[in-house]
Design an enzyme around this catalytic site. Structure first.
Site, mmCIF file in Angstrom:
data_model
loop_
_atom_site.group_PDB
_atom_site.id
_atom_site.type_symbol
_atom_site.label_atom_id
_atom_site.label_comp_id
_atom_site.label_asym_id
_atom_site.label_seq_id
_atom_site.Cartn_x
_atom_site.Cartn_y
_atom_site.Cartn_z
ATOM 1 N N PHE A 1 0.810 -1.221 0.000
ATOM 2 C CA PHE A 1 0.000 0.000 0.000
ATOM 3 C C PHE A 1 0.840 1.265 0.000
ATOM 4 C CE2 PHE A 1 0.732 -0.633 4.580
ATOM 5 C CZ PHE A 1 1.059 0.652 4.984
ATOM 6 N N CYS B 1 9.818 1.406 3.529
ATOM 7 C CA CYS B 1 10.771 0.363 3.917
ATOM 8 C C CYS B 1 12.182 0.922 4.036
ATOM 9 C CB CYS B 1 10.735 -0.800 2.928
ATOM 10 S SG CYS B 1 11.319 -0.379 1.274
ATOM 11 N N GLU C 1 -5.123 -3.887 -1.610
ATOM 12 C CA GLU C 1 -6.549 -3.565 -1.605
ATOM 13 C C GLU C 1 -6.830 -2.273 -0.837
ATOM 14 O OE1 GLU C 1 -5.962 -7.143 1.248
ATOM 15 O OE2 GLU C 1 -5.056 -6.296 -0.563
ATOM 16 N N GLU D 1 9.866 -3.926 13.168
ATOM 17 C CA GLU D 1 9.531 -2.836 12.265
ATOM 18 C C GLU D 1 8.180 -2.247 12.658
ATOM 19 O OE1 GLU D 1 9.623 -1.998 7.484
ATOM 20 O OE2 GLU D 1 8.701 -3.875 8.154
ATOM 21 N N SER E 1 5.938 -6.974 4.000
ATOM 22 C CA SER E 1 6.543 -7.325 5.282
ATOM 23 C C SER E 1 7.331 -8.625 5.159
ATOM 24 C CB SER E 1 5.461 -7.477 6.350
ATOM 25 O OG SER E 1 4.658 -8.618 6.074
ATOM 26 N N LYS F 1 -1.103 -7.421 -8.844
ATOM 27 C CA LYS F 1 -2.048 -7.553 -7.736
ATOM 28 C C LYS F 1 -1.702 -6.456 -6.731
ATOM 29 C CE LYS F 1 -2.959 -8.660 -4.028
ATOM 30 N NZ LYS F 1 -3.575 -7.810 -2.905
#
Length: 503
Positions: A149, A281, A176, A385, A226, A173
């Protein structure tokens, strides 16, 4: 309410699924759309379309593929504002940061425009008497990108421009949580002249992901997210015979040496720690101060800078904010829980972002920029994280201890050092166990013609994204060794049962 659908075979396709996920404006907390969660059958239909399109696209000349990328580049430039506003609305990041995201993705498109040169093989004449060898860099097949995202434009563009330019077909993909950018990118690719079926978007959750990972008609998978999910993606895709690059989490440290230009370092750290609300990240989440003197000075300057930050919606009239909301209410709560855990474990909360509210946007998903001192390596906020606007300051006595901290952490994505001393900087660059290193550069994200990727549990798979590694990932090397017989050699031929050598 608007429903975000799929993009298959060059057009928006309405899903038959009865499952949906909400899409929010994080600045207001209001649901603004819903996205379809596609079925296994619909995912397989997208795979079949991409498979059928591969036969012709893979035979298209690299020059023609490059021309599509050139046109796509122009369209990205013309639609940067539209893309940035869409990103800011669904993700929450400030408008200028969204523009920067599109720009960094566009740079990979520019790199992919050079595919006629990048996809050249090699040739050696007379490797043996009358024997020549040449290599071919051929496309892999149907490639899949599963993206997060936090960068709905940039991370997909780390993947599909090179995949398409090298002759593959692609299925994206997207997350969402902010899916609309993917459909706009698909429409721009069609406008650029990309044939129908070469690029497809399938929205969904784990049902779609598992279908893509296990289908015998998918040949390669790229992922960013992740570490637990990256490991699952890599393990599952590899077990089903696919090549896979899966980029995971991070805990990026920066070291501040006693000779640091502190004004420069503090400005750099504030932007790197709190830009995009820390949902990067490559965000700097740990500042390791060598010595209490530099640590005390760091805290004092950070307090002033952080307290002055403007926090609010990403899209505003007039003066822009410095930081927007986080992606969801659940993630906001998770970040606040981390801060509370740090406090209970003995860390000192210098600036507290819990219970943060923005006037007029009280229902938005905001966490204030948080500064925490006296963090130790045994604390949860150091080990895990957080992916939010939280900066931890760790105090150490010397450089060797600071370096050891970084090298012992399970993640090795990015790191940085602030110093005026060239010897220390050079030694750090050689000895630190991380994939991307900054010397007085807080976010050392490589340019598109270099490759992006970490070490240790920040990456799974041998090849990183974009740059030359990206070209290698999306191509298969084939070496052809040839001899053309002459009448003289035909008379000399006889069977040989030893290992062939070239003489």
């Amino acid at each position: 309410m608007e429903t975000v659908q799929n993009y298959i075979a060059g057009e928006i396709v309405s899903s038959h699924s009865e499952r949906f996920a909400p899409v929010y404006n994080p600045a207001t907390g209001e649901q603004i759309k819903q996205v379809v969660l596609s079925s296994e059958q619909e995912a397989n239909e997208a795979i079949e379309v991409a498979k059928q399109a591969f036969s012709s696209w893979s035979k298209t000349s690299p020059l023609k593929r490059a021309r599509v990328m050139f046109k796509f580049k122009s369209l990205l430039e013309a639609n940067t504002d539209k893309l940035a506003r869409l990103i800011s609305t669904e993700h929450g990041k400030i408008y200028s940061d969204a523009v920067g995201e599109v720009t960094r993705g566009l740079e990979v498109v520019e790199f992919a425009c050079g595919i006629p040169h990048l996809q050249k093989g090699e040739h050696s004449a007379n490797v043996g008497t009358g024997v020549d060898s040449h290599s071919l860099m051929q496309p892999v097949g149907v490639c899949v990108g599963i993206t997060p995202f936090n960068f709905p434009a940039m991370v997909p563009m780390w993947m599909f421009p090179i995949a398409l330019a090298t002759g593959n077909t692609f299925i994206l993909k997207p997350s969402e949580k902010d899916p609309s950018t993917a459909l706009l990118l698909a429409e721009l690719l069609k406008e650029a002249g990309l044939p129908d079926g070469v690029f497809n978007v399938i929205n969904g959750d784990k049902t779609v992901v598992d279908t893509l990972l296990t289908s015998p008609n998918v040949d390669a998978v790229s992922f960013v997210g992740s570490t637990p999910i990256a490991e699952y993606i890599y393990t599952t895709a590899s077990a089903h015979g696919k090549r896979c690059q899966a980029l995971g989490g991070a805990k990026n440290h920066c070291i501040l040496m006693p000779d640091t230009d502190l004004d420069m370092a503090v400005n750099a750290i504030v932007g790197a720690a709190f830009g995009a609300a820390g949902e990067r990240c490559m965000a700097l989440s740990v500042a390791v101060a060598v010595g209490d003197e530099i640590a005390d000075q760091l805290i004092e300057q950070l307090k002033t800078k952080v307290a002055a930050m403007r926090v609010g919606p990403g899209l505003v009239d007039g003066q822009e904010n410095d930081m927007g909301p986080v992606i969801s209410a659940e993630h906001r709560q998770k970040i606040c829980d981390y801060i509370s855990t740090g406090e209970s474990q003995g860390a000192k909360i210098v600036i507290d972002g819990r219970d943060f509210s923005v006037a007029g946007n009280e229902t938005g998903f905001f966490v204030g920029p948080t500064l925490i001192d006296n963090v130790t390596p045994t604390m949860t906020i150091y080990q895990e994280e957080i992916f939010g606007p939280v900066l931890a300051v760790v105090r150490v006595s010397d450089y060797d201890t600071a370096l050891k901290l970084i090298n012992q952490h399970e993640f090795g994505n990015g790191t940085a050092i602030f110093t005026r001393d060239g010897e220390t900087a050079r030694q750090f660059g050689e000895d630190v166990q991380a994939g991307m290193v900054g010397i007085n550069v807080p976010i050392p994200v490589p340019m598109a013609f270099h490759s992006f990727g970490g070490w240790k549990r920040s990456v799974f798979g041998p090849l990183n994204v974009h740059g030359n590694d990206g070209v290698r990932f999306y191509t298969k090397m084939k070496t052809v060794t040839s001899r053309w017989p002459t009448s003289v050699r035909l008379e000399q031929h006889s069977s040989a049962f030893t290992m062939p050598t070239m003489e």
